[in-house]
Write a protein that holds these residues in place. Structure first.
Motif, mmCIF file in Angstrom:
data_model
loop_
_atom_site.group_PDB
_atom_site.id
_atom_site.type_symbol
_atom_site.label_atom_id
_atom_site.label_comp_id
_atom_site.label_asym_id
_atom_site.label_seq_id
_atom_site.Cartn_x
_atom_site.Cartn_y
_atom_site.Cartn_z
ATOM 1 N N LEU A 5 0.829 -1.125 -0.134
ATOM 2 C CA LEU A 5 -0.048 -0.142 -0.009
ATOM 3 C C LEU A 5 0.845 1.222 0.082
ATOM 4 C CD1 LEU A 5 -3.002 0.797 0.215
ATOM 5 C CD2 LEU A 5 -2.991 0.709 2.525
ATOM 6 N N THR A 6 1.944 1.040 0.598
ATOM 7 C CA THR A 6 3.104 2.373 0.789
ATOM 8 C C THR A 6 3.527 2.706 -0.422
ATOM 9 O OG1 THR A 6 3.585 1.228 2.875
ATOM 10 C CG2 THR A 6 5.022 3.226 1.994
ATOM 11 N N ARG A 7 3.808 1.715 -1.561
ATOM 12 C CA ARG A 7 4.043 2.017 -2.799
ATOM 13 C C ARG A 7 3.110 2.832 -3.604
ATOM 14 N NH1 ARG A 7 8.255 -2.750 -5.111
ATOM 15 N NH2 ARG A 7 9.427 -3.405 -3.195
ATOM 16 N N ALA A 8 1.760 2.323 -3.522
ATOM 17 C CA ALA A 8 0.811 2.802 -4.447
ATOM 18 C C ALA A 8 0.531 4.331 -3.723
ATOM 19 C CB ALA A 8 -0.441 2.047 -3.819
ATOM 20 N N LEU A 9 0.759 4.478 -2.578
ATOM 21 C CA LEU A 9 0.608 5.735 -1.862
ATOM 22 C C LEU A 9 1.816 6.564 -2.308
ATOM 23 C CD1 LEU A 9 -0.478 4.870 1.782
ATOM 24 C CD2 LEU A 9 -1.806 6.219 0.337
ATOM 25 N N LEU A 10 2.919 6.415 -2.611
ATOM 26 C CA LEU A 10 4.040 7.098 -3.018
ATOM 27 C C LEU A 10 3.918 7.490 -4.545
ATOM 28 C CD1 LEU A 10 6.953 5.531 -1.063
ATOM 29 C CD2 LEU A 10 6.287 7.842 -0.578
ATOM 30 N N GLU A 11 2.934 6.941 -4.920
ATOM 31 C CA GLU A 11 2.877 7.047 -6.492
ATOM 32 C C GLU A 11 1.858 8.069 -6.701
ATOM 33 O OE1 GLU A 11 3.559 2.557 -8.301
ATOM 34 O OE2 GLU A 11 1.615 3.445 -8.228
ATOM 35 N N THR A 12 1.203 8.601 -5.515
ATOM 36 C CA THR A 12 0.358 9.839 -5.700
ATOM 37 C C THR A 12 0.913 11.140 -5.522
ATOM 38 O OG1 THR A 12 -0.381 9.841 -3.285
ATOM 39 C CG2 THR A 12 -1.371 8.151 -4.435
ATOM 40 N N GLY A 13 0.308 12.253 -5.509
ATOM 41 C CA GLY A 13 0.669 13.777 -5.378
ATOM 42 C C GLY A 13 0.887 14.027 -3.839
ATOM 43 N N ALA A 14 0.694 12.831 -2.751
ATOM 44 C CA ALA A 14 0.866 13.272 -1.543
ATOM 45 C C ALA A 14 2.055 13.971 -1.283
ATOM 46 C CB ALA A 14 0.499 12.056 -0.784
ATOM 47 N N ARG A 15 2.216 14.928 -0.328
ATOM 48 C CA ARG A 15 3.509 15.494 0.096
ATOM 49 C C ARG A 15 4.394 14.655 0.868
ATOM 50 N NH1 ARG A 15 5.904 18.011 4.099
ATOM 51 N NH2 ARG A 15 3.996 17.942 5.618
ATOM 52 N N LYS A 16 3.762 13.727 1.697
ATOM 53 C CA LYS A 16 4.208 12.761 2.580
ATOM 54 C C LYS A 16 3.585 11.927 3.248
ATOM 55 C CE LYS A 16 8.307 13.026 5.625
ATOM 56 N NZ LYS A 16 9.330 14.038 6.329
ATOM 57 N N ILE A 17 4.374 10.539 3.080
ATOM 58 C CA ILE A 17 3.757 9.584 3.545
ATOM 59 C C ILE A 17 4.702 8.866 4.966
ATOM 60 C CG2 ILE A 17 3.240 6.963 3.370
ATOM 61 C CD1 ILE A 17 2.046 9.087 1.315
ATOM 62 N N LEU A 18 3.798 8.686 6.026
ATOM 63 C CA LEU A 18 4.368 8.540 7.374
ATOM 64 C C LEU A 18 3.821 7.116 7.698
ATOM 65 C CD1 LEU A 18 3.791 11.854 9.194
ATOM 66 C CD2 LEU A 18 6.065 11.318 8.387
ATOM 67 N N ALA A 19 4.744 6.161 7.617
ATOM 68 C CA ALA A 19 4.427 4.771 7.980
ATOM 69 C C ALA A 19 4.659 4.500 9.271
ATOM 70 C CB ALA A 19 4.885 3.984 6.895
#
Length: 284
Positions: A60-74
């Motif tokens: 799911l993290t990889r899919a989130l990083l493909e979006t325009g989100a500024r930052k992903i905090l896992a």
């Protein structure tokens, strides 16, 4: 390293010698077509921050990083996955951080404040997660009733939990979780996922639910009263409300709210529970 050069999820697991841990309720979603669909249905996240709980191997993290989100905090409790997730950090840099810890104990507001850039005024935050089965409901209640209120929650649960979240009054699945979720959010089941979609397959099917907080949120004291009333009502759901609610106002509260005291909890819609909570909290 570029995103295209990353090993597949299965290769990453094999390289690090990792398997799902039953104690953590882990079931991995390794099909990027599915994780991308979940992210697409839950979005958009452009310019926002997304908190993910239990990333595991990072599907799911990889899919989130493909979006325009500024930052992903896992937030990951299982220390075995920290090095594996570091592969994503090496590709995405400051757009991705891993926090080793227990999501039930994490202070999301502090986490977001620590990751706020000096030139930023405000940004929205979301939570997207394939939740570990053994902590899914407690985490949802934390996010529904705690100080951090995300702009949206796109969450995968066991199917039976997802059905409870969206169930209408009178439905067999309707209960305390239904009332809390629907009083505070607009709730929609986005998609079902069979057990075979996961590695290892769980014994039950799953579903993804999106919860979007209502524009006007009740005061904290009303939410506390709602928790207390629903706890009493559904703790003795086979009894009439005049009996089950004796400790929180009984017939006087029901009369003031215009609710038949012979009604049982599963027959009362969320808005009626909210009305009782407002009365109990002294706001009406």
């Amino acid at each position: 390293m570029t995103p295209d050069a990353l090993p597949t999820l299965r290769e990453s697991l094999e390289q690090h010698g990792l398997m799902a841990k039953k104690a953590f309720g882990q079931h991995f979603l390794l099909d990027l077509n599915i994780t991308r669909k979940i992210v697409r249905l839950g979005g958009p996240f452009d310019g926002d921050v997304v908190i993910e709980v239990g990333p595991g191997p990072g599907g799911l993290t990889r899919a989130l990083l493909e979006t325009g989100a500024r930052k992903i905090l896992a937030v990951e409790k299982d220390s075995r996955f920290i090095d594996l997730l570091g592969e994503l950090k090496s590709v995405y840099g400051d757009r991705f951080d891993v926090i080793e810890g227990d999501a039930l104990k994490v202070d999301e507001m502090k986490l977001l404040a620590d990751n706020k850039q000096s030139d930023e005024s405000t940004f929205k935050s979301h939570v997207v997660s394939n939740l570990p089965y053994n902590v899914g409901t407690p985490l949802l209640i934390k996010w529904l009733t705690g100080p951090w209120r995300p702009a949206s929650m796109t969450l995968m649960f066991q199917l039976e939990v997802a059905l409870r979240i969206v169930a209408p009054a009178g439905d067999d699945d309707y209960g305390r979780l239904s009332v809390l979720a629907q009083c505070l959010c607009d709730c929609e089941k986005l998609m079902d996922l069979p057990a075979r979609a996961f590695t290892p397959p769980p014994r039950v099917d799953s579903a993804v639910v999106k919860l979007t907080p209502k524009a006007v949120q009740p005061e904290d004291r009303i939410i506390r009263a709602l928790e207390k009333i629903t706890g009493a009502a559904f703790g003795q759901r086979r009894k009439m409300l005049r009996s089950s609610l004796k400790s929180v106002g009984g017939e006087a509260l029901l009369d003031q709210a215009g609710i038949d005291p012979t009604t049982r909890a599963e027959q009362v819609p969320p808005e009626a529970f909210l009305r009782m909570a407002e009365i109990s909290a002294g706001t009406v």
